[in-house]
Design a protein around this motif. Structure first.
Motif, PDB file in Angstrom:
ATOM      1  N   GLY A  81     -15.951  -5.541 -12.343  1.00 43.36           N
ATOM      2  CA  GLY A  81     -16.188  -4.263 -12.999  1.00 43.36           C
ATOM      3  C   GLY A  81     -15.362  -4.123 -14.262  1.00 43.36           C
ATOM      4  N   LEU A  82     -15.181  -2.882 -14.690  1.00 43.36           N
ATOM      5  CA  LEU A  82     -14.408  -2.604 -15.900  1.00 43.36           C
ATOM      6  C   LEU A  82     -12.927  -2.507 -15.567  1.00 43.36           C
ATOM      7  CD1 LEU A  82     -16.636   0.079 -17.646  1.00 43.36           C
ATOM      8  CD2 LEU A  82     -16.439  -2.344 -18.201  1.00 43.36           C
ATOM      9  N   ILE A  83     -12.114  -3.053 -16.458  1.00 45.50           N
ATOM     10  CA  ILE A  83     -10.664  -3.015 -16.298  1.00 45.50           C
ATOM     11  C   ILE A  83     -10.083  -2.284 -17.506  1.00 45.50           C
ATOM     12  CG2 ILE A  83      -8.562  -4.399 -16.187  1.00 45.50           C
ATOM     13  CD1 ILE A  83     -10.236  -6.602 -14.896  1.00 45.50           C
ATOM     14  N   ALA A  84      -9.192  -1.339 -17.243  1.00 49.08           N
ATOM     15  CA  ALA A  84      -8.490  -0.638 -18.325  1.00 49.08           C
ATOM     16  C   ALA A  84      -7.226  -1.406 -18.646  1.00 49.08           C
ATOM     17  CB  ALA A  84      -8.149   0.788 -17.895  1.00 49.08           C
ATOM     18  N   MET A  85      -6.959  -1.570 -19.929  1.00 43.22           N
ATOM     19  CA  MET A  85      -5.747  -2.291 -20.340  1.00 43.22           C
ATOM     20  C   MET A  85      -5.320  -1.867 -21.734  1.00 43.22           C
ATOM     21  SD  MET A  85      -7.158  -6.144 -21.161  1.00 43.22           S
ATOM     22  CE  MET A  85      -7.110  -6.499 -19.441  1.00 43.22           C
ATOM     23  N   PRO A  86      -4.089  -2.230 -22.117  1.00 47.66           N
ATOM     24  CA  PRO A  86      -3.624  -1.907 -23.469  1.00 47.66           C
ATOM     25  C   PRO A  86      -4.521  -2.566 -24.520  1.00 47.66           C
ATOM     26  CG  PRO A  86      -1.809  -2.670 -22.091  1.00 47.66           C
ATOM     27  CD  PRO A  86      -3.068  -2.918 -21.329  1.00 47.66           C
ATOM     28  N   TRP A  87      -4.614  -1.921 -25.672  1.00 46.46           N
ATOM     29  CA  TRP A  87      -5.427  -2.466 -26.759  1.00 46.46           C
ATOM     30  C   TRP A  87      -4.759  -2.118 -28.079  1.00 46.46           C
ATOM     31  CZ3 TRP A  87      -7.722   0.806 -30.384  1.00 46.46           C
ATOM     32  CH2 TRP A  87      -7.695   2.175 -30.062  1.00 46.46           C
ATOM     33  N   GLN A  88      -5.207  -2.793 -29.113  1.00 39.30           N
ATOM     34  CA  GLN A  88      -4.711  -2.507 -30.458  1.00 39.30           C
ATOM     35  C   GLN A  88      -5.799  -2.862 -31.463  1.00 39.30           C
ATOM     36  OE1 GLN A  88      -1.498  -5.564 -30.531  1.00 39.30           O
ATOM     37  NE2 GLN A  88      -2.451  -6.235 -32.451  1.00 39.30           N
ATOM     38  N   GLU A  89      -5.642  -2.374 -32.663  1.00 36.18           N
ATOM     39  CA  GLU A  89      -6.494  -2.776 -33.772  1.00 36.18           C
ATOM     40  C   GLU A  89      -5.781  -3.899 -34.515  1.00 36.18           C
ATOM     41  OE1 GLU A  89      -7.094   0.774 -36.052  1.00 36.18           O
ATOM     42  OE2 GLU A  89      -8.500   1.600 -34.594  1.00 36.18           O
ATOM     43  N   ALA A  90      -6.550  -4.687 -35.286  1.00 31.86           N
ATOM     44  CA  ALA A  90      -5.934  -5.777 -36.056  1.00 31.86           C
ATOM     45  C   ALA A  90      -6.874  -6.221 -37.168  1.00 31.86           C
ATOM     46  CB  ALA A  90      -5.602  -6.962 -35.147  1.00 31.86           C
ATOM     47  N   GLY A  91      -6.315  -6.901 -38.136  1.00 38.58           N
ATOM     48  CA  GLY A  91      -7.103  -7.519 -39.194  1.00 38.58           C
ATOM     49  C   GLY A  91      -7.699  -8.829 -38.693  1.00 38.58           C
ATOM     50  N   ALA A  92      -8.948  -9.088 -39.046  1.00 36.28           N
ATOM     51  CA  ALA A  92      -9.630 -10.308 -38.600  1.00 36.28           C
ATOM     52  C   ALA A  92      -9.039 -11.530 -39.276  1.00 36.28           C
ATOM     53  CB  ALA A  92     -11.123 -10.219 -38.894  1.00 36.28           C
ATOM     54  N   ALA A  93      -8.789 -12.572 -38.480  1.00 38.18           N
ATOM     55  CA  ALA A  93      -8.284 -13.837 -39.010  1.00 38.18           C
ATOM     56  C   ALA A  93      -9.296 -14.951 -38.834  1.00 38.18           C
ATOM     57  CB  ALA A  93      -6.974 -14.219 -38.328  1.00 38.18           C
ATOM     58  N   ALA A  94     -10.174 -14.846 -37.810  1.00 39.16           N
ATOM     59  CA  ALA A  94     -11.138 -15.913 -37.534  1.00 39.16           C
ATOM     60  C   ALA A  94     -12.213 -15.406 -36.577  1.00 39.16           C
ATOM     61  CB  ALA A  94     -10.440 -17.127 -36.930  1.00 39.16           C
ATOM     62  N   VAL A  95     -13.262 -16.216 -36.484  1.00 43.37           N
ATOM     63  CA  VAL A  95     -14.386 -15.943 -35.586  1.00 43.37           C
ATOM     64  C   VAL A  95     -14.633 -17.199 -34.770  1.00 43.37           C
ATOM     65  CG1 VAL A  95     -16.850 -15.344 -35.448  1.00 43.37           C
ATOM     66  CG2 VAL A  95     -15.433 -14.406 -37.296  1.00 43.37           C
ATOM     67  N   VAL A  96     -14.937 -17.032 -33.497  1.00 49.08           N
ATOM     68  CA  VAL A  96     -15.371 -18.161 -32.674  1.00 49.08           C
ATOM     69  C   VAL A  96     -16.753 -17.810 -32.127  1.00 49.08           C
ATOM     70  CG1 VAL A  96     -14.204 -17.338 -30.567  1.00 49.08           C
ATOM     71  CG2 VAL A  96     -14.813 -19.733 -30.780  1.00 49.08           C
ATOM     72  N   THR A  97     -17.669 -18.770 -32.189  1.00 49.20           N
ATOM     73  CA  THR A  97     -18.987 -18.575 -31.603  1.00 49.20           C
ATOM     74  C   THR A  97     -19.113 -19.431 -30.351  1.00 49.20           C
ATOM     75  OG1 THR A  97     -21.374 -18.682 -31.904  1.00 49.20           O
ATOM     76  CG2 THR A  97     -20.095 -20.307 -33.111  1.00 49.20           C
ATOM     77  N   LEU A  98     -19.620 -18.838 -29.294  1.00 47.75           N
ATOM     78  CA  LEU A  98     -19.834 -19.555 -28.046  1.00 47.75           C
ATOM     79  C   LEU A  98     -21.251 -20.116 -27.973  1.00 47.75           C
ATOM     80  CD1 LEU A  98     -17.958 -17.147 -25.609  1.00 47.75           C
ATOM     81  CD2 LEU A  98     -17.090 -19.129 -26.880  1.00 47.75           C
ATOM     82  N   ASP A  99     -22.038 -19.879 -29.020  1.00 46.97           N
ATOM     83  CA  ASP A  99     -23.436 -20.329 -29.044  1.00 46.97           C
ATOM     84  C   ASP A  99     -23.606 -21.732 -29.604  1.00 46.97           C
ATOM     85  OD1 ASP A  99     -24.233 -17.916 -27.961  1.00 46.97           O
ATOM     86  OD2 ASP A  99     -24.687 -17.024 -29.908  1.00 46.97           O
ATOM     87  N   LYS A 100     -22.548 -22.294 -30.169  1.00 52.76           N
ATOM     88  CA  LYS A 100     -22.636 -23.636 -30.731  1.00 52.76           C
ATOM     89  C   LYS A 100     -21.416 -24.430 -30.278  1.00 52.76           C
ATOM     90  CE  LYS A 100     -23.667 -26.170 -34.884  1.00 52.76           C
ATOM     91  NZ  LYS A 100     -24.089 -26.130 -36.253  1.00 52.76           N
ATOM     92  N   VAL A 101     -21.662 -25.645 -29.775  1.00 51.74           N
ATOM     93  CA  VAL A 101     -20.582 -26.487 -29.269  1.00 51.74           C
ATOM     94  C   VAL A 101     -20.156 -27.476 -30.347  1.00 51.74           C
ATOM     95  CG1 VAL A 101     -19.955 -28.220 -27.528  1.00 51.74           C
ATOM     96  CG2 VAL A 101     -21.363 -26.250 -26.884  1.00 51.74           C
ATOM     97  N   GLU A 102     -18.836 -27.597 -30.520  1.00 54.38           N
ATOM     98  CA  GLU A 102     -18.278 -28.562 -31.466  1.00 54.38           C
ATOM     99  C   GLU A 102     -18.017 -29.862 -30.726  1.00 54.38           C
ATOM    100  OE1 GLU A 102     -17.793 -30.181 -34.496  1.00 54.38           O
ATOM    101  OE2 GLU A 102     -17.442 -28.082 -35.061  1.00 54.38           O
ATOM    102  N   ASN A 103     -18.605 -30.947 -31.214  1.00 57.49           N
ATOM    103  CA  ASN A 103     -18.426 -32.251 -30.591  1.00 57.49           C
ATOM    104  C   ASN A 103     -17.548 -33.183 -31.415  1.00 57.49           C
ATOM    105  OD1 ASN A 103     -20.051 -31.872 -28.206  1.00 57.49           O
ATOM    106  ND2 ASN A 103     -21.819 -31.850 -29.574  1.00 57.49           N
TER     107      ASN A 103
END
Length: 145
Positions: A81-103
């Protein structure tokens, strides 16, 4: 006069690693929340799960990441289910995609553009060390190739 780029809402998850935002993209069910939870267990902090607001900061190259108010501090743990936890905002440094595999062992650098900001793009690596690799990329500096 340059027009301001409007915020963009992504179907994605984001965490902060050492204060740097990592956007995790992928199709529904691809493991975005699971990867985020693994990174959080290694010291990352939740930014947003399922939807991420990407807001360009006026006069800077910073893309600010934040959650919609309705889901701030919540992450889905599939099967629990849903879990409550601490969070913060931040500036983006990178993106990872799980739709493409790096070989490639030493892959070419990839980039993507979100809300007018150009960010490094990592592809999924099929390795149990993948979360550790992402932590190292965001806390260190990639030097090759």
């Amino acid at each position: 006069m340059t027009e301001a780029v409007p915020p963009q809402v992504l179907h994605a998850t984001a965490v902060a690693i050492g204060g740097k935002g990592l956007i995790i993209k992928g199709a529904s069910g691809s493991g975005k929340s699971s990867l985020a939870l693994e990174l959080i267990s290694r010291g990352a902090v939740l930014i947003a799960d399922d939807r991420v607001i990407c807001t360009p900061r006026s006069g800077t190259d910073i893309l600010w990441l934040s959650p919609p108010d309705t889901i701030a501090g919540r992450i889905e743990a599939r099967g629990l289910g849903l879990i409550a936890m601490p969070w913060q905002e931040a500036g983006a440094a990178a993106v990872v995609t799980l739709d493409k595999v790096e070989n490639a062992r030493l892959p070419e650098r990839h980039e993507t553009v979100i809300a007018g900001a150009t960010l490094p793009l990592f592809h999924k690596v099929e390795s149990p060390a993948f979360p550790a690799i992402l932590m190292a990329c965001l806390t260190g500096e990639r030097v090759a190739p």
